[in-house]
Design a protein around this motif. Structure first.
Motif, PDB file in Angstrom:
ATOM      1  N   ARG A 132      54.956  31.932  40.791  1.00 21.00           N
ATOM      2  CA  ARG A 132      55.053  33.617  40.631  1.00 21.00           C
ATOM      3  C   ARG A 132      54.810  33.735  39.221  1.00 21.00           C
ATOM      4  NH1 ARG A 132      60.485  35.536  43.146  1.00 21.00           N
ATOM      5  NH2 ARG A 132      61.266  33.999  42.022  1.00 21.00           N
ATOM      6  N   THR A 150      43.879  36.156  45.579  1.00 23.18           N
ATOM      7  CA  THR A 150      42.666  35.971  45.168  1.00 23.18           C
ATOM      8  C   THR A 150      42.234  34.505  44.799  1.00 23.18           C
ATOM      9  OG1 THR A 150      43.326  36.354  42.972  1.00 23.18           O
ATOM     10  CG2 THR A 150      42.534  38.203  44.348  1.00 23.18           C
ATOM     11  N   GLU A 155      49.539  34.948  43.513  1.00 29.81           N
ATOM     12  CA  GLU A 155      50.461  36.002  44.141  1.00 29.81           C
ATOM     13  C   GLU A 155      49.468  37.003  44.834  1.00 29.81           C
ATOM     14  OE1 GLU A 155      54.488  36.745  41.704  1.00 29.81           O
ATOM     15  OE2 GLU A 155      52.766  37.423  40.894  1.00 29.81           O
ATOM     16  N   GLN A 156      48.331  37.557  44.221  1.00 29.42           N
ATOM     17  CA  GLN A 156      47.606  38.450  44.972  1.00 29.42           C
ATOM     18  C   GLN A 156      46.526  37.832  45.831  1.00 29.42           C
ATOM     19  OE1 GLN A 156      45.478  40.101  41.621  1.00 29.42           O
ATOM     20  NE2 GLN A 156      47.045  41.116  40.816  1.00 29.42           N
ATOM     21  N   ARG A 191      49.161  34.983  38.744  1.00 32.26           N
ATOM     22  CA  ARG A 191      48.790  36.242  39.236  1.00 32.26           C
ATOM     23  C   ARG A 191      47.789  35.998  40.382  1.00 32.26           C
ATOM     24  NH1 ARG A 191      47.731  38.773  34.903  1.00 32.26           N
ATOM     25  NH2 ARG A 191      49.877  39.570  34.343  1.00 32.26           N
ATOM     26  N   GLU A 192      46.776  35.178  40.124  1.00 32.63           N
ATOM     27  CA  GLU A 192      45.647  35.054  41.259  1.00 32.63           C
ATOM     28  C   GLU A 192      46.298  34.500  42.527  1.00 32.63           C
ATOM     29  OE1 GLU A 192      42.597  35.817  40.841  1.00 32.63           O
ATOM     30  OE2 GLU A 192      42.048  35.554  38.727  1.00 32.63           O
TER      31      GLU A 192
END
Length: 478
Positions: free
Chosen positions: A240, A162, A159-160, A156-157
């Motif tokens: 992902r 960050t 994908e976003q 998730r880091e």
């Protein structure tokens, strides 16, 4: 070193903060904790109720046997006794095979009966999919929650966007991985905490032996840690979060749902066991070859008769100082019990081979390893059931031979053709059955160590995989 540690702690704290903001994750965690506590309380209540019921039935059966009137001892041999298996201290936590093996054995002469009245035969098919126990919750549901909480830890880091910012600010991928590991190690501890508290309370109350309880929770902490580290590993490798979730759910279905149901079937196919009817037919055929105590012209018992007459120095069975029919009954029971024991040992050996085949797959499935470990420590595995049957058979043989001895010594040989009886007070002198549970650490120490070693190797291998994935991420970020 201090700055590195601070960055790792910050990553862990941010991960915890993100999980706390996830309302669905918090609801799922609270629900799982409630399931653990509820299943433990229900398990204790059910265990106590079952134990009290079996003790009551055992007392009723013993009283009914002792209350029999004056009878011929051989009639009491066929009247028999009922024996009920007591539950182990940790059966509330992991009932193991208790629901499938039966809990009552009828003891009688000339037969070695199996245990009857299993819960699986008297309940719905839902029992075969798992009872709501702490072991079921920790083995089946807790890994799914861990997967749900950890699948996007790194993906998730990424994908976003960050992740790139964190690396640009000087955070190393290894520090990121350590922080995520620390956060989800805390998740594992929080998930296992209710079960830990239940076992600690049971240990303090004296219900549970301390060392098996400690090893039990150590095994489950290793098992849940394997899922947390495995989820982080997949999150490190997959780009992902959605793909990571699909991979982890597929792994969970294969390891937790399919493997435990396919492996026993494969073991039975690989090591087939004869049915009860086939075993009874084989025993009957062997008994005919051994000798028939009801046939006066049987070669074996003709030779036994000659030896008995020579031992007592008489010329006929009527001149014996003891009853001849009782001696024949004792010899027949000795022969048949030896045959029963041989077939039982063969059946136990086949079951042990099947179990060993399943245990080998613990290397491929940590669930098999933790399940075997849990049942061994709770004394609810197949070996514990076999130990109960062996103790029951030893008692059955002593019980029947004690009645046969009463026939030999208490009934005059001259009255063998009538319907002689002895006083009912003799029934109360016969030994009662007391099950002596073995020391699980001594009996199953090798299996316990092997399963703990398998779980430890799984955890170490996944940690190494996370290290390699973090290094790969660091090389990709340069």
């Amino acid at each position: 070193m201090s700055a590195r540690r601070t960055r790792v702690f910050r990553v862990a704290a941010e991960e915890w903060r993100a999980l706390a903001r996830n309302r669905v994750a918090m609801i799922a965690s609270v629900t799982l904790a409630a399931l653990l506590v509820t299943s433990a309380l229900l398990g204790v209540e059910q265990r106590d109720a079952t134990q009290a019921a079996r003790a009551r039935y055992q007392a009723t059966a013993d009283e009914a046997f002792d209350a029999q009137p004056d009878r011929h001892p051989h009639r009491m041999v066929h009247y028999g006794q009922f024996v009920f298996r007591p539950l182990s201290a940790l059966a509330f936590f992991d009932p193991g095979v208790e629901g499938f093996t039966g809990n009552t054995v009828f003891l009688e002469g000339h037969r070695q009966n199996s245990a009857n009245f299993s819960e699986a035969r008297q309940s719905s098919l839902l029992l075969r999919f798992g009872q709501l126990t702490p072991a079921f919750v920790l083995q089946t549901l807790a890994p799914l929650l861990i997967v749900f909480l950890a699948f996007g830890a790194v993906a998730r880091e990424r994908e976003q966007g960050t992740l790139r910012l964190l690396l640009a600010q000087g955070l190393r991928p290894s520090e990121l991985a350590l922080g995520k590991l620390g956060a989800h190690a805390g998740v594992v501890a929080a998930i296992a905490a209710p079960a830990l508290l239940v076992l600690a309370a049971a240990g303090l109350a004296g219900w549970v032996p301390p060392m098996p309880g400690l090893l039990l929770m150590s095994g489950y902490l290793l098992y849940l840690s394997i899922w947390a580290v495995g989820a982080l590993l997949v999150s490190l490798w997959v780009r992902r979060a959605r793909d990571a979730m699909l991979v982890l759910v597929a792994v969970w279905m294969g390891v937790v749902i399919l493997a435990p149901r396919l492996l026993p079937e494969l073991a039975v196919a690989r090591v087939p066991t004869p049915t009860r009817i086939e075993t009874d037919v084989a025993i009957h055929q062997e008994l005919k070859r051994l000798g028939d105590s009801h046939d006066p012209d049987d070669p074996y018992f003709s030779a036994f008769k000659a030896k008995t007459l020579a031992r007592y120095g008489v010329d006929s069975v009527e001149a014996l100082p003891v009853q001849w029919a009782g001696l024949v009954a004792m010899e027949g029971e000795r022969m048949t019990s030896g045959l029963f024991d041989r077939h039982a040992r063969d059946a136990f050996a086949r079951e042990a081979e099947q179990n060993q085949l399943v245990r080998r797959f613990g290397v491929l499935s940590p669930l098999i390893a933790v399940r075997q470990l849990s049942m061994s420590l709770a004394a609810t595995d197949t070996e514990s059931h076999q130990d109960f049957l062996e103790q029951v058979e030893r008692h059955r043989y002593a019980f029947v031979q004690a009645l046969n001895l009463l026939q030999v010594t208490k009934i005059p040989n001259q009255n063998a053709g009538a319907d002689p009886r002895i006083a009912a007070a003799h029934w109360k002198t016969l030994p009662g059955f007391t099950y002596r549970p073995p020391d699980v650490l001594q009996r199953a120490g090798d299996r316990i160590q092997a399963n703990l070693l398998v779980l430890g190797c799984w955890l170490v291998a996944l940690l190494v995989g996370c290290g390699l994935a973090a290094r790969r991420l660091e090389e990709a970020s340069r």
